[in-house]
Motif scaffolding. Structure first.
Motif, short mmCIF file in Angstrom:
data_model
loop_
_atom_site.label_atom_id
_atom_site.label_comp_id
_atom_site.label_asym_id
_atom_site.label_seq_id
_atom_site.Cartn_x
_atom_site.Cartn_y
_atom_site.Cartn_z
N ALA A 70 0.84 -1.21 0.00
CA ALA A 70 0.00 0.00 0.00
C ALA A 70 0.87 1.26 0.00
CB ALA A 70 -0.93 0.00 1.21
N ILE A 80 -4.86 6.21 -6.16
CA ILE A 80 -5.28 4.84 -5.84
C ILE A 80 -4.73 4.42 -4.48
CG2 ILE A 80 -5.06 2.41 -6.52
CD1 ILE A 80 -4.96 3.49 -9.47
N GLY A 81 -3.46 4.69 -4.25
CA GLY A 81 -2.83 4.33 -2.98
C GLY A 81 -3.50 5.02 -1.80
N TYR A 83 -6.64 5.89 -1.55
CA TYR A 83 -7.90 5.21 -1.27
C TYR A 83 -7.66 3.87 -0.58
CZ TYR A 83 -10.31 8.68 -4.15
OH TYR A 83 -10.83 9.85 -4.65
N VAL A 84 -6.62 3.15 -1.01
CA VAL A 84 -6.28 1.86 -0.38
C VAL A 84 -5.89 2.07 1.08
CG1 VAL A 84 -4.61 -0.04 -0.38
CG2 VAL A 84 -5.63 0.73 -2.54
N TRP A 88 -7.88 0.77 4.37
CA TRP A 88 -7.14 -0.10 5.28
C TRP A 88 -7.19 0.45 6.71
CZ3 TRP A 88 -5.62 -4.88 5.03
CH2 TRP A 88 -4.66 -5.36 5.91
#
Length: 127
Positions: A70, A80-81, A83-84, A88
């Motif tokens: 991540a 994107i990262g 949102y990940v 998490w």
């Protein structure tokens, strides 16, 4: 304020968030292998531990790998990262809240999740 000026004004904050949410998951992920910062297994919901088909230590190693990936994604594809990492952190907070243990950590993780989400949103305009 003109769009270009706004992007320039927000860029230093975006860079700070990008490095924060890139490096911290990598450091936390690596620490799952060493437990130098803390004994990470203490944060696992006991109900979850009982449901795992493997040891809590193995689970934390898997968590560590996910966190490292991540963090790397934040550096490569920040939106994107972000949102990940946000999802998490929210998931971690929810598991802590369900067991009503480490509520202070859960609150902190929710605040960080909101920050990571904000970084992801800003990435569309600044990156």
């Amino acid at each position: 304020m003109e769009s270009t000026n706004l992007q320039q004004a927000i860029k230093p904050t975006f860079i700070l968030l990008k490095f924060t949410f890139g490096l911290l998951p990598i450091v936390a992920g690596l620490d799952k292998f060493t437990n130098i910062l803390t004994d990470w297994e203490q944060y696992i919901n006991p109900t979850l531990t009982g449901m795992l088909p493997f040891s809590a230590h193995t689970f934390m190693i898997i968590v560590g790998v996910i966190e490292i990936v991540a963090g790397i994604v934040v550096f490569i594809k920040t939106e994107i990262g972000g949102y990940v990492v946000s999802a998490w952190l929210a998931l971690i907070a929810l598991t802590l809240l369900v067991s009503f243990s480490y509520v202070d950590v859960a609150v902190r993780d929710l605040v960080m999740a909101i920050s990571a989400f904000s970084m992801a949103r800003i990435a569309k305009f600044v990156a």
